[in-house]
Design a protein around this motif. Sequence first.
Motif: not given
Lengths: 374, 246
Positions: B10-14, B51-59, B65-73, B79-80
């Motif tokens: 996670v980088d600079d997440l606000t 929730k921000a990591i999972l994209g439920i809330i928009k930062p 990044a999940i394993y180096g790639k954007p979460y959407e991919k 799993a949540y």
Amino acid sequence: MTITEYFNLLFTDYTLRTITLGTAVLGAICGMLGSFAVLRKQSLLGDAVSHAALPGIAIAFLITGTKDSNVLLLGALVSGLIGTFWIRGMITKTHLKTDTALGLILSLFFGFGMLLLTFIQKMPNANQAGLDKYLFGQAATLVESDVKIMIIVTGVCLFILLLFWKEFKILLFDPDYTKTLGFNTRFIDVLITFFIVLAIVLGLQTVGVVLMSALLLAPAAAARQWTNSLGFMVFLAAIFGAFSGVLGTAISATQNNLSTGPVIVLVAAVFVIFSFIFSPGRGLLFREIRFRKNRKDLQLKKTLQFMYGIVESHENISHPHAIRILNNFHGYTKGSLRTLEEKEWITISGQQWALTQKGFDEAKDMYNQQLKND
Amino acid sequence: MDETKLAISVDDLTVAYDYKPVLWDIDLAVPEGVLMAIVGPNGAGKSTLIKAILGIIKPIAGSVAIYGKPYEKQRKLVAYVPQKGSVDWDFPTTAIDVVMMGTYGSLGWIKRPGQKEKKASLEALEKVGMLSFKNRQISQLSGGQQQRVFLARALVQNASIYFMDEPFQGVDATTEIAIINILKELRKAGKTVVVVHHDLQTVPEYFDWVTFLNVKKIATGPVKEIFNDDNLTKTYGINYKVAVNK
């Protein structure tokens, strides 16, 4: 005309058949979509949307000058959708709570609609009479083309419902989780909302803006009582809705000057009341019966346990004891003693009771079970 | 550490709900295969971080990044398990049905779950010890049982990374032990598990990695190295040792 005459006429009279079919289809689609509204806790949305449709009807008339129901309902659909999106906008963009937003839009749109209606009524135009039918509905105004549209919309809605069943279900239960699985929740959400608005608009002609939400909610609320499966609930709500529509129309058509809307809603309310009381799982009646039975069972067991405690120290388990040493704190009453005797757990002679072998084993068993549960 | 892959970075997440930031400038690197607790006081933004990591809330800013790639991919790797209280348990459905929802993601749009999905769901229910409750209406389950059903739903996704929001809240000791055993098994299988956790006492016993959070990230690392009074005090704003020993 009596109700039996009405239903006999159904087979011969074309107009009656059209009207009945129309209200049945309408009730079914409203019941189906109403289930979603109820489970999403958006019950009041239906009320706001139907009221918000009124200015659309009036404006459509002012622009086109016709009273063709399809044109007017198109106007209703547009203003209903605008109302819906304003409500959503208010909830997401301001600090207002859902109920406040719903209440504001409902009264604002309805007030504006009423204003337009009075304005239209004062217009020097013979064509304007009859728009106020949309307030409380008049099933008698349904013609074949209206019913055709209802059937088409219901067909499309059913198709979409079956196609996206899995997506609808998971969104209803857990929207956040649905998002993490990669589904476009906004799309599913807009789809459900659009069909709910569509169903409401379809019903305006028959039930009217004031009571439309009841036809949406009542069949669903009744259906929820009878089942724990979403699919069956939707099916049952459709059935309840269809019956409310048909019966309501029949009753209002057989009497003079009865608006259809209120009668349909009252019939739907009967379904709700009946379900609340008599449904086996959640109904008030069976819950009360279960509650009393459980309490009585527990009282019996308590008394038997107490007797067991006394008898345990004696060699002869069937040695008689005085009734008065029983403690009514443990649920002992004359009635419970009699029941214990009927179950052949004890014998009573005069002022004395004695445990039978059967009763002793029963109590011992209970005692062991209790140990296991602790 | 260099040899281990990063499961989550996670980088600079606000994140801000209003004008006040809930999460401020979070950098986080979670290596693969750890069982990590996120701890912090109420309102520290623990759930929001997940929730921000999972994209439920928009930062407002930052990237995940999940394993180096954007979460959407990489959704299928994740799993949540939401907070139990976030759904209405009076919803008309059964335990097995809820677990089966875990298969919806891999099925994609429109396609319905079949025998294969049902079998996987039954296995997941068995893993959490709830097989005999499979046809039970969910409102008739106890709090602990509901939590297990949620866990089974995530297990059926067969993910590499699990995010869990307070899985121990309102469950009894038996369920807590059952859940933690499953989490430890997941770690043994090389999965990464991130848990929002409240009970500081059990952190050293349950977890091997910990992140201290209070709007800002206070510290993150192995429990053995950084789970100390200094970090606890920084996170909770009180002298933790003194407060506990009182």
